[in-house]
Design a protein around this motif. Structure first.
Motif, mmCIF file in Angstrom:
data_model
loop_
_atom_site.group_PDB
_atom_site.id
_atom_site.type_symbol
_atom_site.label_atom_id
_atom_site.label_comp_id
_atom_site.label_asym_id
_atom_site.label_seq_id
_atom_site.Cartn_x
_atom_site.Cartn_y
_atom_site.Cartn_z
ATOM 1 N N ALA A 218 0.669 -1.080 -0.077
ATOM 2 C CA ALA A 218 -0.022 -0.101 0.058
ATOM 3 C C ALA A 218 0.824 1.200 -0.086
ATOM 4 N N ILE A 219 1.731 1.077 0.845
ATOM 5 C CA ILE A 219 2.663 2.440 0.821
ATOM 6 C C ILE A 219 3.530 2.443 -0.591
ATOM 7 N N CYS A 220 3.969 1.604 -0.938
ATOM 8 C CA CYS A 220 4.934 1.737 -2.222
ATOM 9 C C CYS A 220 4.101 1.927 -3.291
ATOM 10 N N ALA A 221 2.749 1.582 -3.522
ATOM 11 C CA ALA A 221 1.753 1.832 -4.696
ATOM 12 C C ALA A 221 1.218 3.396 -4.515
ATOM 13 N N LEU A 222 1.235 3.856 -3.489
ATOM 14 C CA LEU A 222 0.790 5.230 -3.163
ATOM 15 C C LEU A 222 1.262 5.964 -3.443
ATOM 16 N N ALA A 223 2.880 5.640 -3.083
ATOM 17 C CA ALA A 223 4.072 6.580 -3.164
ATOM 18 C C ALA A 223 4.096 6.752 -4.809
ATOM 19 N N ILE A 224 4.227 5.618 -5.594
ATOM 20 C CA ILE A 224 4.646 5.657 -6.647
ATOM 21 C C ILE A 224 3.725 6.497 -7.707
ATOM 22 N N ALA A 225 2.436 6.504 -7.264
ATOM 23 C CA ALA A 225 1.189 7.322 -7.957
ATOM 24 C C ALA A 225 1.652 8.810 -7.715
ATOM 25 N N LEU A 226 1.928 9.296 -6.296
ATOM 26 C CA LEU A 226 2.215 10.492 -6.210
ATOM 27 C C LEU A 226 3.433 11.015 -6.753
ATOM 28 N N TYR B 291 8.175 6.481 -18.541
ATOM 29 C CA TYR B 291 8.129 5.247 -18.744
ATOM 30 C C TYR B 291 8.284 4.098 -17.861
ATOM 31 N N SER B 292 9.291 4.549 -16.982
ATOM 32 C CA SER B 292 9.683 3.893 -15.765
ATOM 33 C C SER B 292 8.313 3.851 -14.756
ATOM 34 N N LEU B 293 8.011 5.106 -14.348
ATOM 35 C CA LEU B 293 6.825 5.089 -13.447
ATOM 36 C C LEU B 293 5.728 4.494 -13.824
ATOM 37 N N TYR B 294 5.250 4.985 -15.164
ATOM 38 C CA TYR B 294 3.926 4.166 -15.633
ATOM 39 C C TYR B 294 3.885 2.687 -15.737
ATOM 40 N N SER B 295 5.290 2.197 -16.118
ATOM 41 C CA SER B 295 5.389 0.726 -16.305
ATOM 42 C C SER B 295 5.296 0.165 -14.798
ATOM 43 N N ILE B 296 5.768 0.642 -13.801
ATOM 44 C CA ILE B 296 5.584 0.356 -12.402
ATOM 45 C C ILE B 296 4.137 0.462 -11.773
ATOM 46 N N LEU B 297 3.503 1.513 -12.293
ATOM 47 C CA LEU B 297 2.081 1.719 -12.027
ATOM 48 C C LEU B 297 1.112 0.547 -12.524
ATOM 49 N N LEU B 298 1.406 0.059 -13.891
ATOM 50 C CA LEU B 298 0.679 -1.088 -14.463
ATOM 51 C C LEU B 298 1.090 -2.394 -13.855
ATOM 52 N N PHE B 299 2.400 -2.444 -13.230
ATOM 53 C CA PHE B 299 2.608 -3.783 -12.378
ATOM 54 C C PHE B 299 1.944 -3.528 -11.201
ATOM 55 N N CYS B 300 1.866 -2.592 -10.508
ATOM 56 C CA CYS B 300 1.145 -2.307 -9.289
ATOM 57 C C CYS B 300 -0.398 -2.831 -9.733
ATOM 58 N N LEU C 15 -8.268 0.730 -0.965
ATOM 59 C CA LEU C 15 -8.056 2.246 -0.819
ATOM 60 C C LEU C 15 -6.895 2.799 -1.810
ATOM 61 N N CYS C 16 -5.655 2.111 -1.664
ATOM 62 C CA CYS C 16 -4.589 2.580 -2.330
ATOM 63 C C CYS C 16 -4.800 2.449 -3.902
ATOM 64 N N MET C 17 -5.342 1.306 -4.334
ATOM 65 C CA MET C 17 -5.839 1.132 -5.807
ATOM 66 C C MET C 17 -6.759 2.356 -6.293
ATOM 67 N N ILE C 18 -7.636 2.871 -5.635
ATOM 68 C CA ILE C 18 -8.593 3.868 -5.935
ATOM 69 C C ILE C 18 -7.713 5.140 -5.975
ATOM 70 N N LEU C 19 -6.806 5.478 -5.038
ATOM 71 C CA LEU C 19 -6.229 6.839 -4.894
ATOM 72 C C LEU C 19 -5.252 6.771 -5.915
ATOM 73 N N LEU C 20 -4.532 5.755 -6.272
ATOM 74 C CA LEU C 20 -3.737 5.442 -7.517
ATOM 75 C C LEU C 20 -4.333 5.833 -8.768
ATOM 76 N N LEU C 21 -5.674 5.390 -9.110
ATOM 77 C CA LEU C 21 -6.272 5.845 -10.016
ATOM 78 C C LEU C 21 -6.563 7.237 -10.244
ATOM 79 N N ILE C 22 -7.215 7.567 -9.196
ATOM 80 C CA ILE C 22 -7.493 9.059 -9.048
ATOM 81 C C ILE C 22 -6.343 10.139 -9.275
#
Length: 530
Positions: free
Chosen positions: A44-52, A97-106, A408-415
């Protein structure tokens, strides 16, 4: 590259550290003390951090394209070379590229796997190997969806093949050549834009409501805990009296009717909730937080006023931008692209005004992004996580289950993914070109000297004179996504106005609102106490 630019990039690294710290504090605040899990917490911490961090890349992108040029429209000495500018643009592109690829992975692998892993863990009879196997089995479906989106984006033609009468093989060869020339941008752009559509639905649902409920709750405050305890005691007495009346019917040995038994059970359930509520109110009254809350009341009112004014500015700027597209755009098939500036957008003008005073414009962009995040959190916190009319999870401090945290983190990531487009809608010219200017040769009568006029970069500017941000390339590769976003903005405005009306009509919230529900268990009450 000048020292000023190096200092800015060093500041970005510091901002990344702040984001990681914020995500850690936020997740730790809401996670359940009884059911906390290390893997779900880290995820949760890593996914939200990558999105921000991805959203924080937008101000960097805007800064770099703006910093290449002088205010008079000429390139700075160090940026005169096309090769130098290309290296900087590629660096930002590779970061996306890197950040969006990590987001897809998450989104399609990491978060689903961890979620299903803990769903399987609820079964006590299952071993670790079966738990991992079943989680992978369910995650494969997400991987297939991701692969399909990448393939569609890779081979969906943005332009028709030059030789329409060619063979099917020649047309396929053209598609592969285009994929290679674009370095896979269309494939990644289509996948991210598809996720952004889901983020748009979350923004319309949670963020629009959070923008109205957060400031009004701060302004109105909470009800008196003493009054609430007195009211709750009266409710308990009323329920007990109703129960006594029903029980009195069977004092002579006669059995209760099915209707009376049903009513008695309902009163017993209601009594348990009221008793639990009374204990929570007693805890709240004994805690010093109520006294601290009273001391901070003026500050909360000021903060609430700031938030509501900011929300109104936000909605007005969004309305003007959408109105501009409706009146002056190139049409629905262009994604409602507007050429030039037709209506004055206050937020766009404010950003351009702040640009000469470094780094005020980037601070404002960051504030807008974080405002989006906080209002989204407020919306999710007040509404919970729903699937149509079914509430899946409640988000409460110290009592949020691991699965709910992942949701929660999935929703915040998409937002947060959709935030970049929302900011573009608020200030399209600034987000697309930053504060870049260019020199335009003015027509003069024969025999007179040539004069050059400095103009602000927009969609009418020559392509070689103005550099487009890499974010724009990712988010506006496919016109139909921009068209859907346009109609989504109208829906956002409508939901915000409805939410504002509802929030104004509602009274003050309870001091323990969201802490006690009818389906709470004794375990959840223990979590609240601790």
């Amino acid at each position: 590259v000048p020292l000023h630019l190096h200092c800015f990039l060093f500041g970005v690294l510091g901002w990344v550290s702040v984001i990681l710290s914020f995500c850690w504090v936020y997740i730790r605040k809401y996670q359940s003390r009884q059911e906390s899990e290390v893997i779900s917490t880290i995820t949760a911490i890593c996914a939200l951090a990558i999105a921000l961090i991805t959203s924080a890349l937008l101000p960097v992108d805007i800064f770099l394209v703006s910093y290449m040029k002088h205010p008079n429209g000429t390139y700075k000495e160090w940026a005169e070379s096309n090769e130098t500018r290309g290296q900087i643009e590629d660096t930002v592109l590779y970061a996306y590229y890197s950040l969006y690829s990590i987001l897809l992975f998450c989104v399609f692998l990491w978060i689903p796997f961890v979620y299903f892993y803990y769903e399987e863990k609820d079964d006590d009879n299952i071993n670790k190997c079966s738990q991992v196997k079943n989680a992978l089995k369910y995650t494969i479906g997400f991987i297939i969806v991701c692969a399909a989106l990448l393939l569609i984006g890779a081979f969906l033609p943005l332009e028709a093949p030059p030789n329409q009468n060619g063979t099917q093989w020649e047309k396929m060869q053209y598609l592969f050549e285009e994929l290679g020339n674009n370095h896979g941008v269309p494939a990644l752009s289509f996948s991210i834009s598809s996720l952004t559509l889901i983020g748009m639905l979350a923004v319309i649902t949670y963020t629009a409501y959070g923008m109205s409920v957060l400031p009004l709750n701060l302004i109105k405050g909470t009800r008196s805990v003493v009054y609430e305890r007195l009211e709750n005691t009266e409710d308990i007495e009323e329920v007990e009296n109703q129960m006594e009346k029903i029980k009195a019917k069977c004092e002579d040995g006669r059995p209760l009717s099915s209707r009376d038994r049903r009513n008695l059970q309902e009163f017993e359930d209601k009594l348990q909730v009221l008793q639990r509520r009374g204990r929570h109110l007693e805890i709240a009254e004994s805690h010093c937080c109520t006294k601290v809350g009273s001391a901070l009341r003026p500050l909360k009112i000021l903060l609430g006023i700031f938030f509501i004014l900011f929300a109104l500015l936000f909605v007005v700027a969004l309305f003007i931008s959408n109105l501009d597209k409706a009146l002056h755009s190139a049409g629905i098939t262009s994604g409602f692209m507007v050429f030039g500036t037709n209506l004055t957008n206050p937020l766009n003008e404010l950003l351009l005004t702040l640009q000469p005073v470094f780094p005020l414009d980037y601070v404002l962009i960051t504030v807008i992004t974080m405002y989006f995040v906080f209002t989204s959190m407020a919306g999710i916190r007040n509404m919970g996580i729903w699937f149509f009319w079914i509430r899946l999870y409640k988000i409460r401090p110290k009592r949020t289950r691991p699965q709910a945290l992942l949701f929660l983190c999935m929703i915040l990531l998409l937002i947060v993914l959709h935030t970049s487009f929302m900011i573009y809608s608020l200030a399209p010219q600034y987000v697309m070109y930053g504060s870049q200017n260019y020199l335009l040769q003015s027509p003069m009568p024969p025999g007179n000297n040539t004069t050059w006029t400095t103009k602000t970069c927009d969609a009418d500017a020559p392509q070689d004179e103005c550099t487009v941000t890499r974010s724009y390339l990712f988010l506006h590769k496919f016109w139909f996504f921009s068209t859907i976003y346009y109609f989504g903005n109208w829906a956002f405005i409508g939901v915000f106005l409805i939410g504002l009306l509802v929030s104004c009509c509602k009274g003050k919230k309870s001091v323990i609102e969201g802490e006690v529900e009818a389906d709470d268990s004794d375990m959840s009450e223990d979590e609240y106490v601790h």
